[in-house]
Design a protein around this motif. Structure first.
Motif, PDB file in Angstrom:
ATOM      1  N   LEU A 131      44.132  33.580  46.880  1.00 52.26           N
ATOM      2  CA  LEU A 131      44.627  34.805  46.251  1.00 52.26           C
ATOM      3  C   LEU A 131      43.485  35.784  45.982  1.00 52.26           C
ATOM      4  O   LEU A 131      43.636  36.994  46.188  1.00 52.26           O
ATOM      5  CB  LEU A 131      45.362  34.481  44.949  1.00 52.26           C
ATOM      6  CG  LEU A 131      45.825  35.688  44.118  1.00 52.26           C
ATOM      7  CD1 LEU A 131      46.785  36.570  44.921  1.00 52.26           C
ATOM      8  CD2 LEU A 131      46.479  35.241  42.813  1.00 52.26           C
ATOM      9  N   THR A 132      42.345  35.267  45.539  1.00 53.27           N
ATOM     10  CA  THR A 132      41.186  36.121  45.273  1.00 53.27           C
ATOM     11  C   THR A 132      40.781  36.872  46.542  1.00 53.27           C
ATOM     12  O   THR A 132      40.577  38.094  46.524  1.00 53.27           O
ATOM     13  CB  THR A 132      40.002  35.273  44.771  1.00 53.27           C
ATOM     14  OG1 THR A 132      40.405  34.539  43.609  1.00 53.27           O
ATOM     15  CG2 THR A 132      38.803  36.137  44.430  1.00 53.27           C
ATOM     16  N   ALA A 133      40.683  36.133  47.641  1.00 50.93           N
ATOM     17  CA  ALA A 133      40.294  36.745  48.921  1.00 50.93           C
ATOM     18  C   ALA A 133      41.380  37.686  49.437  1.00 50.93           C
ATOM     19  O   ALA A 133      41.082  38.759  49.979  1.00 50.93           O
ATOM     20  CB  ALA A 133      40.000  35.654  49.942  1.00 50.93           C
ATOM     21  N   TYR A 134      42.637  37.300  49.262  1.00 48.54           N
ATOM     22  CA  TYR A 134      43.756  38.118  49.736  1.00 48.54           C
ATOM     23  C   TYR A 134      43.791  39.463  49.008  1.00 48.54           C
ATOM     24  O   TYR A 134      43.970  40.519  49.630  1.00 48.54           O
ATOM     25  CB  TYR A 134      45.073  37.371  49.496  1.00 48.54           C
ATOM     26  CG  TYR A 134      46.296  38.051  50.095  1.00 48.54           C
ATOM     27  CD1 TYR A 134      46.766  37.690  51.357  1.00 48.54           C
ATOM     28  CD2 TYR A 134      46.970  39.047  49.401  1.00 48.54           C
ATOM     29  CE1 TYR A 134      47.885  38.304  51.905  1.00 48.54           C
ATOM     30  CE2 TYR A 134      48.085  39.672  49.935  1.00 48.54           C
ATOM     31  CZ  TYR A 134      48.538  39.301  51.188  1.00 48.54           C
ATOM     32  OH  TYR A 134      49.646  39.921  51.737  1.00 48.54           O
ATOM     33  N   ALA A 135      43.634  39.432  47.685  1.00 45.00           N
ATOM     34  CA  ALA A 135      43.663  40.664  46.894  1.00 45.00           C
ATOM     35  C   ALA A 135      42.549  41.607  47.324  1.00 45.00           C
ATOM     36  O   ALA A 135      42.755  42.823  47.468  1.00 45.00           O
ATOM     37  CB  ALA A 135      43.544  40.322  45.411  1.00 45.00           C
ATOM     38  N   ALA A 136      41.340  41.053  47.538  1.00 48.61           N
ATOM     39  CA  ALA A 136      40.206  41.879  47.948  1.00 48.61           C
ATOM     40  C   ALA A 136      40.401  42.450  49.343  1.00 48.61           C
ATOM     41  O   ALA A 136      40.093  43.623  49.599  1.00 48.61           O
ATOM     42  CB  ALA A 136      38.920  41.050  47.883  1.00 48.61           C
ATOM     43  N   GLU A 190      34.633  34.521  55.435  1.00 48.81           N
ATOM     44  CA  GLU A 190      35.387  34.548  56.688  1.00 48.81           C
ATOM     45  C   GLU A 190      36.315  35.758  56.762  1.00 48.81           C
ATOM     46  O   GLU A 190      36.543  36.325  57.830  1.00 48.81           O
ATOM     47  CB  GLU A 190      36.207  33.261  56.830  1.00 48.81           C
ATOM     48  CG  GLU A 190      35.376  32.019  57.097  1.00 48.81           C
ATOM     49  CD  GLU A 190      36.171  30.739  56.914  1.00 48.81           C
ATOM     50  OE1 GLU A 190      37.401  30.840  56.707  1.00 48.81           O
ATOM     51  OE2 GLU A 190      35.570  29.651  56.972  1.00 48.81           O
ATOM     52  N   TRP A 191      36.863  36.143  55.624  1.00 50.19           N
ATOM     53  CA  TRP A 191      37.794  37.279  55.594  1.00 50.19           C
ATOM     54  C   TRP A 191      37.077  38.613  55.402  1.00 50.19           C
ATOM     55  O   TRP A 191      37.716  39.656  55.264  1.00 50.19           O
ATOM     56  CB  TRP A 191      38.830  37.067  54.480  1.00 50.19           C
ATOM     57  CG  TRP A 191      39.855  36.017  54.811  1.00 50.19           C
ATOM     58  CD1 TRP A 191      39.795  35.111  55.824  1.00 50.19           C
ATOM     59  CD2 TRP A 191      41.078  35.762  54.118  1.00 50.19           C
ATOM     60  NE1 TRP A 191      40.903  34.296  55.810  1.00 50.19           N
ATOM     61  CE2 TRP A 191      41.712  34.679  54.770  1.00 50.19           C
ATOM     62  CE3 TRP A 191      41.689  36.322  53.003  1.00 50.19           C
ATOM     63  CZ2 TRP A 191      42.933  34.157  54.351  1.00 50.19           C
ATOM     64  CZ3 TRP A 191      42.916  35.811  52.583  1.00 50.19           C
ATOM     65  CH2 TRP A 191      43.537  34.743  53.253  1.00 50.19           C
ATOM     66  N   GLY A 192      35.757  38.578  55.388  1.00 53.07           N
ATOM     67  CA  GLY A 192      34.979  39.800  55.346  1.00 53.07           C
ATOM     68  C   GLY A 192      34.981  40.521  54.016  1.00 53.07           C
ATOM     69  O   GLY A 192      34.808  41.745  53.967  1.00 53.07           O
ATOM     70  N   VAL A 193      35.149  39.769  52.918  1.00 53.51           N
ATOM     71  CA  VAL A 193      35.220  40.422  51.604  1.00 53.51           C
ATOM     72  C   VAL A 193      34.213  39.844  50.603  1.00 53.51           C
ATOM     73  O   VAL A 193      34.363  40.020  49.395  1.00 53.51           O
ATOM     74  CB  VAL A 193      36.652  40.325  51.011  1.00 53.51           C
ATOM     75  CG1 VAL A 193      37.628  41.137  51.837  1.00 53.51           C
ATOM     76  CG2 VAL A 193      37.101  38.869  50.898  1.00 53.51           C
TER      77      VAL A 193
END
Length: 476
Positions: free
Chosen positions: A246-251, A277-280
């Motif tokens: 969720l932390t990565a998704y929100a960012a 990996e998600w670039g955030v």
């Protein structure tokens, strides 16, 4: 309740509804008069026969309260009849559902003699019993072969472990329980959670669709971010962040500056890798710390807590909410998702809850009916904006976890052993049913600080727009 045998289950793509949803005995067959007699009678007897001053009656009454409640429920569970129901059970002997290898158990439970659920799963864990056929299908018919009565083992666990842990909830206890559970191994959890690694309820977008687990988890994370009106650049804190999804998704999708907090070391490492990996990684990070150690200097625009608050403990819930309020900006929003229980309980609810407390989520004693959470939020200075009950969504999530687990079961069993594999068999199958039938559920609550200056109009949305609530039975 209808004529026996007339029930016909509905059919949805999103969830497989119950084939035999029996209404079991519970609080409707429980006598508060008997309980009151025990709570008052025992301390009264002790006071009188030991010649103690009457002043001792009141502390003795408090001392006897919880053990008396447990003992009366224990006794009632053994003879209380189940409620009337229109469901006709198959009426098959025990041998049709399971093979009992242990000679002593086999002497005691056979034919139409139902086995207590706790006796069953304790024996199943160590290989004394094997289930014939699919475990989930067998549990759908559990009222045909299982008795939902308390055993002495559960009674002992409740008094000697559950109550002391509930009263204490020290930092060491929380840390040890979390790390023992979540640092077991990422591959263990990935075996049923899938690539998203989200250990909380997903969301069904349409009951007529068969969505994947990943789609349901993305639905949930999108919903959370929208419920808190997350905006680019806002500071977002996720308490109990798990593997950081969720932390990565929100960012990534909302442009927030997000910080996740967990006590588990492996989750911290996994979550930070995901952020990279998600670039955030420049505006999302996971920290390994106790929520009580989150610095108070930084105020967050939005705070989320997704199925972690249950682990805080009943007696520490007020201080937890105060900690959240201290870290939340005056104009911020707090999202709390909690796995809760129904107030109108059945004995199966308690037996399942004790199983979960002992084997799956030790220390997660703050799972309660909705009214308790609402009251705690309100008396700690929060205003409730909206509440959704998503237990049926949890059931659909759990069913997909179960299917993943069965697909990867042999590999996990080879690495982690037979007992833990069997424990998870029962957890995933039984919980799929428990959450579908309402014994346990999940609440999504959005709240804000109850300040006079809070901009409440900014929260008006489609939840109060009649046009979006489709009504199929409108007459004009």
């Amino acid at each position: 309740m209808g004529v026996e045998g007339t029930y016909k289950p509905t059919s949805w793509q999103a969830i497989h509804n119950a084939t035999h949803p029996i209404e079991g005995a519970g609080n409707t067959s429980f006598s508060n008069v008997v309980l009151g007699g025990v709570v008052v009678g025992l301390p009264l007897t002790f006071t009188y026969y030991l010649g103690l001053p009457w002043l001792f009656f009141f502390p003795l009454a408090l001392l006897f309260a919880l053990p008396s409640l447990a003992s009366v429920i224990y006794l009632y569970s053994r003879f209380a009849p189940r409620n009337r129901t229109n469901i006709k059970l198959p009426g098959k002997p025990l041998e049709d559902y399971m093979t009992i290898h242990d000679p002593e158990l086999k002497k005691q439970y056979y034919g139409y003699n139902k086995i207590p659920m706790e006796t069953f799963f304790e024996a199943y864990f160590v290989g004394k019993i094997d289930i014939k056929g699919d475990i989930l299908e067998t549990f759908e018919l559990r009222h045909d072969w299982a008795a939902f009565q308390f055993t002495l083992g559960q009674f002992k666990f409740f008094l000697t472990q559950w109550i002391p842990e509930t009263l204490w909830h020290s930092r060491d206890q929380d840390e040890n329980q979390v790390r023992d559970h979540y640092d077991r191994g990422d591959d263990f959890y990935e075996a049923f959670l899938g690539p998203r690694m989200v250990y909380t309820s997903g969301i069904v977008s349409d009951p007529k669709k068969r969505e994947t687990l990943e789609e349901m988890q993305d639905n949930k994370m999108e919903l959370i971010c929208n419920k808190i009106q997350l905006k680019k650049g806002e500071k977002h804190l996720d308490i109990g962040s798990g593997w950081g999804t969720l932390t990565a998704y929100a960012a990534k999708h909302f442009g927030s500056d997000s910080t996740g907090v967990t006590l588990a070391k492996k989750q911290t490492e996994y979550g930070n890798n995901r952020c990279a990996e998600w670039g955030v990684k420049d505006h999302a990070r996971i920290k390994c710390m106790d929520y009580r150690d989150i610095p108070t200097e930084t105020k967050y625009d939005k705070i989320t807590c997704v199925e972690m608050a249950e682990h805080v403990g009943l007696l520490r819930f007020d201080s937890f909410l105060n900690d959240v309020r201290e870290r939340l900006d005056d104009d911020g929003l707090f999202y709390m998702q909690v796995a809760g229980l129904r107030a109108t309980w059945q004995y199966e609810d308690f037996i399942w809850g004790l199983f979960m407390g002992r084997y799956i989520f030790p220390g997660a004693d703050a799972s309660t009916p909705l009214y308790w959470y609402i009251r705690k939020l309100e008396i700690n200075g929060f205003e409730i904006q909206n509440v959704d009950t998503v237990g049926v969504h949890y059931s659909s999530t759990l069913e997909k976890w179960y299917l993943n687990w069965m697909k990867n079961r042999d590999e996990i069993r080879a690495k982690y052993g037979d007992k833990i594999t069997r424990v998870w068999d029962i957890f995933l199958a039984w919980s799929t049913i428990i959450s579908r039938q309402g014994s346990a559920t999940c609440f999504q609550i959005v709240a804000n600080k109850n300040r006079n200056a809070f901009d409440r109009a900014a929260l008006i949305n489609n939840r109060t727009n009649a046009a979006v609530w489709k009504v199929d039975n409108k007459t004009e």
